[in-house]
Design an enzyme around this catalytic site. Structure first.
Site, short mmCIF file in Angstrom:
data_model
loop_
_atom_site.label_atom_id
_atom_site.label_comp_id
_atom_site.label_asym_id
_atom_site.label_seq_id
_atom_site.Cartn_x
_atom_site.Cartn_y
_atom_site.Cartn_z
N ASP A 197 12.83 17.49 15.55
CA ASP A 197 12.91 18.91 15.23
C ASP A 197 13.84 19.06 14.03
OD1 ASP A 197 12.60 21.80 15.78
OD2 ASP A 197 14.74 21.68 16.15
N GLU A 305 7.25 18.67 12.96
CA GLU A 305 6.66 19.99 12.90
C GLU A 305 6.24 20.23 11.45
OE1 GLU A 305 7.85 24.38 14.60
OE2 GLU A 305 9.35 22.85 14.29
N ASP A 389 17.25 23.25 20.04
CA ASP A 389 16.68 22.18 19.23
C ASP A 389 16.23 20.99 20.06
OD1 ASP A 389 17.37 23.80 17.13
OD2 ASP A 389 19.24 22.75 16.68
#
Ligand SMILES: [Zn+2]
Length: 480
Positions: A197, A305, A389
């Site tokens: 992340d 991501e 997170d």
């Protein structure tokens, strides 16, 4: 042992030209800009008047004539090679424009990047690579002679071109492109899959199935911002003083065509600012390279991501937020992970930006739609406490493995469609799909990239041949 594939890459290093070479380089930087602007104007006017497209061959012939004219005789005192490269660059810029990849090429101003490129003749030994121990490499270039380079790694493969550039702080750099570089052997990864992340306070939070790792963001710009502002204020004051001496109003912009004198103090502040920016850049680059290399060394499968970094930096929030988005350089981090994953033969999975990685509870799968920007939250369905997170990293890892299970590793790059279950999870995230009546079952397509990745195109005299890709990508388990 299986033969490792060959790659294309670039080597970047400091370069230490002598005083004479610096003078020649200064002329070459200016002359390249002149040639670019001349060629762009020629192309534009030829298209406007005769509706013809001048390609680089035609421009090259005209350029030969231009060098013979008495008023541009100075061009013939300089080596021809970098100007051929400028004309090739213009051709490439137009190609990108026609393919809608870029805007129309623009004229280069006095502050444009100072850089010249030479191709290396493969029949001559223009580059002395230096031994295994040597600190220096040398490149012999027309008009410049033997230029000294600070060698930081072994130069391997077929060296194709050298670009010499100078940054605002007066440091010179050489970038050497190479192909047919034998791939170095990477050690076997320690873990199977990691979810990453990326963020602003922590550059990356990594979950490998058991443990969580957190890499703090370098915040390179933020750390120097106060000093940078002080320097900029000082420079602004010096500029205003200069404008007043020349009888101009400092509250208004300097009119076009007026050259302001450069006092020694203003030159010094300008250099100081440039040096500070150079420092910021290096701190940032160091952190990004360390993190991306560690990740690629560590894991077989990396799940990221697919952030819309450009859109974030442009459109969201206050200026301070946008600045920190740019400072974190998440796009660059993702680019580095991608090419290094390609080198090491790892699998990179990008999860669509609309996958609710933060809002989903990693314990029970509940989607907490009311989640704002809080760092910690409690799942209303199962009561689990989450760090924002860490939860996102866990979700990304799981989602990546799910995507991977649905695609076969041998197919390379391909689109994977979402299942109906995924669509239910996304509902409410993308209302515009439902409004348009598009099927909600086939939800956002995701890119799965299995190595080897596409190597970066290089700027060469001729398009470099891609390394043969006959070898099948390695299977996921059991690296050779
Ligand atoms: Zn839950």
């Amino acid at each position: 042992m299986e033969k490792l594939p060959e790659i294309e890459r670039a080597y970047r290093m400091r370069c230490y030209p002598t005083a004479r070479q610096r003078r020649v380089l200064a002329r070459l930087f200016g002359a390249s800009r002149f040639v670019w602007n001349w060629a762009l104007e020629r192309r534009r006017s030829a298209y406007r008047c005769e509706k013809t497209r001048l390609n680089w061959v035609a421009l090259s012939q005209e350029f030969t004539q231009l060098r013979r004219l008495p008023e541009t005789r100075w061009l013939s005192e300089l080596p021809r090679e970098p100007f051929n490269q400028v004309l090739r660059d213009l051709e490439k810029a137009y190609e990108n424009f026609f393919a809608r990849r870029a805007r129309h090429p623009r004229f280069h101003g006095r502050r444009h990047r100072r850089s010249v490129r030479f191709t290396l003749d493969q029949r001559r030994r223009q580059l002395e690579r230096g031994g295994d121990e040597g600190r220096w490499a040398y490149v012999t270039l027309p008009g410049l002679g033997r230029v000294k380079l600070r060698r930081t790694e072994t130069l391997e493969g077929r060296l194709r071109s050298v670009s010499l550039s100078c940054d605002g702080a007066g440091r010179y750099f050489a970038a050497i492109t190479a192909d047919r570089v034998p791939q170095q052997a990477w050690s076997a990864p320690r873990t199977h899959a990691v979810g990453v992340d990326m963020g602003l306070s922590a550059l990356a939070v990594v979950h490998d199935g058991q443990r969580i790792g957190r890499t703090p963001a370098p915040k390179a710009l933020a750390a120097k911002l106060i000093r940078l502002r002080r320097y900029q204020r000082r420079q602004r004051r010096q500029l205003a003083a200069q404008m007043r001496t020349q009888g101009l109003d400092p509250r208004q912009r300097c009119p076009k065509g007026v050259r302001l004198g450069l006092s020694r103090r203003r030159a010094r502040s300008r250099e100081r600012i440039a040096r500070l920016h150079g420092c910021i850049r290096q701190v940032r680059a160091h952190a990004l390279h360390q993190l991306s290399t560690t990740l690629v060394r560590r894991a077989e499968v990396i799940v990221l991501e697919d952030l819309r970094v450009k859109a974030m930096a442009r459109g969201m929030g206050r200026r301070a937020f946008r600045r920190s988005v740019a400072d974190a350089a998440l796009g660059e981090l993702s680019r580095q992970i991608e090419y290094k994953a390609g080198w090491a033969g790892r699998t990179l999975i990008r999860v669509d930006a609309f996958y609710p990685s933060s809002k989903r509870c990693s314990e029970c799968g509940h989607i907490h739609a009311g989640l704002r920007l809080e760092r910690h939250w409690e799942c209303p369905a199962c009561g689990a406490r989450h760090d924002r997170d860490e939860n996102a990293a866990k979700n990304l890892r799981r989602e990546g493995l799910r995507i991977l299970a649905g695609s076969s590793p041998a197919t390379g790059k391909r689109r994977v469609r979402e299942t109906a279950r995924g669509a239910v999870a996304y509902r409410g995230q993308r209302p515009e799909r439902e409004v348009r009546g598009v099927d909600c079952v086939a939800e956002p397509a995701l890119w799965v990239t299995t190595a080897p990745c596409q190597p970066h195109p290089m700027m060469n005299r001729e398009p470099a041949r891609r390394p043969a890709r006959a070898e099948t990508p390695r299977a996921l388990s059991g690296t050779a």
